[in-house]
Design a protein around this motif. Structure first.
Motif: not given
Length: 285
Positions: A204-210, A273-285
Motif C-alpha cells: 500500500a505504501d508502494l502504491a502511494a509512492a507511485v 535509497t528511499p522508496l520514493s527516490t527509487h520510484v521516481r527513478s523508475v518513472l523518470g519523474s
C-alpha cells in the motif's frame, strides 16, 4: 586479491566497479564469469577476468587461485544452487581463501520464503568448510518491483496478497556497497548480517509512492491467495510461477522481509535509497 563470482550480473558488476571506485587496484580484482565477453569493459579497465561455471569444479579451482577474499554471489538456478555453491566452496578451500562473503536471504534460518532452504543449506556448508565468512542476508531488491511500478503508474492499480507485511527492500547498489565495505575492511567481523532498507514499506505504501511520483491516484488491492493466483493466471503466468509469486507474498505477509535491521546503512555509512527516490527513478519523474 579479491575475486567476485557472477561478475557479469547486476550485483556482481556493481561490486567490481565499487571495488575499483574504493581504490582497489584493478590488477587485484578478479571478475569470475561464465562468459568473459560480457565483461570486456571491466577487462579494459585492468580487471582480471577468469572464466568459470558454478557447475564445473575444475574451472572454479583455476579461477580462484591466488584469491584472498571472495564474494560468492548466490546462483540463480533454483534447485541446483546447493551443489553449485558446494563446488565454489571446495575451490575456495583449495585456494586458501581467507575470507568468504556470501549473499544469502533475509532471515534464512527462520522464514517461510520458498527461496530460503538453499540459502540456509549453503550457510551450513560454509560452516562445515570452516572458511572465515561474512554472510550478507540481503533483503528484497527495490528493483524487484520495477515492472509493477511502471504498470501501476499506467493503470492506477497495484495488486498483491501480502497484506500489511512490511518489506525492507534496498537497491542493488546499496547491497553492492555493503559487500564492497566488507571485502575492503581491514579486519572484517565474521558472522551473519541481516541487511535491508532503513524504512520498510507495505505494498500500500508502494502504491502511494507511485501515486505521488506519477501524479495520479494509484490504489492497492489486497487479494486473497486464491484471488491472487487467479489474477496471475489470467495475466498469462504459468501455474507454477503464479503459485511461486503468491507464496512470496504470503511469506511477506508473515513478516519474512521485515527485519528492523539498520546493518546495511551502518556498513555503507550512508542511508539506504528511499522508496520514493527509487520510484521516481523508475518513472523518470
Amino acid at each position: 586479491m579479491i575475486s567476485v563470482t557472477a561478475a557479469s550480473g547486476h550485483l556482481g558488476r556493481l561490486v567490481v566497479t565499487g571495488l575499483l571506485d574504493a581504490g582497489v587496484p584493478a590488477a587485484e580484482v578478479v571478475a569470475v564469469v561464465r562468459t568473459p565477453a560480457k565483461v570486456a569493459d571491466l577487462a579494459a579497465r585492468g580487471v582480471q577476468v577468469r572464466q568459470a561455471d558454478y557447475t564445473d569444479a575444475a574451472t572454479l579451482e583455476t579461477a580462484l587461485q591466488g584469491t584472498d577474499r571472495l564474494l560468492l554471489v548466490s546462483g540463480s538456478e533454483v534447485g541446483q544452487r546447493v551443489q553449485q555453491h558446494t563446488n565454489v566452496l571446495q575451490a575456495a578451500k583449495a585456494a586458501g581463501v581467507e575470507l568468504l562473503v556470501y549473499t544469502s536471504a533475509s532471515k534464512a534460518d527462520d522464514t517461510p520464503l520458498p527461496l530460503a532452504p538453499e540459502h540456509i543449506a549453503t550457510e551450513r556448508l560454509i560452516a562445515d568448510y570452516d572458511i572465515p565468512a561474512v554472510v550478507l542476508r540481503n533483503n528484497w531488491y527495490l528493483e524487484n518491483y520495477d515492472q509493477q511500478i511502471t504498470q501501476a503508474a499506467q493503470t492506477g492499480s497495484l495488486t498483491g496478497s501480502s497484506g500489511s507485511g512490511r518489506i525492507a527492500a534496498a537497491t542493488r547498489a546499496d547491497y553492492a556497497a555493503a559487500a564492497v565495505a566488507v571485502l575492503t575492511a581491514g579486519s572484517p567481523t565474521t558472522g551473519v548480517l541481516e541487511l535491508g532498507g532503513d524504512d520498510a514499506f507495505t505494498l500500500a505504501d508502494l502504491a502511494a509512492a507511485v501515486s505521488t511520483a506519477a501524479g495520479r491516484e494509484v490504489t492497492y488491492t489486497d487479494l486473497t491467495p486464491e484471488q491472487h493466483v487467479r489474477s496471475l493466471l489470467d495475466a498469462g503466468l504459468p501455474e507454477g510461477t503464479a503459485q511461486f509469486v503468491v507464496g512470496l507474498d504470503q511469506a511477506i505477509a508473515a513478516g519474512a522481509l521485515d527485519t528492523g535491521s539498520t546493518a546495511l546503512s551502518e556498513l555503507t555509512g550512508r542511508p539506504t535509497t528511499p522508496l520514493s527516490t527509487h520510484v521516481r527513478s523508475v518513472l523518470g519523474s
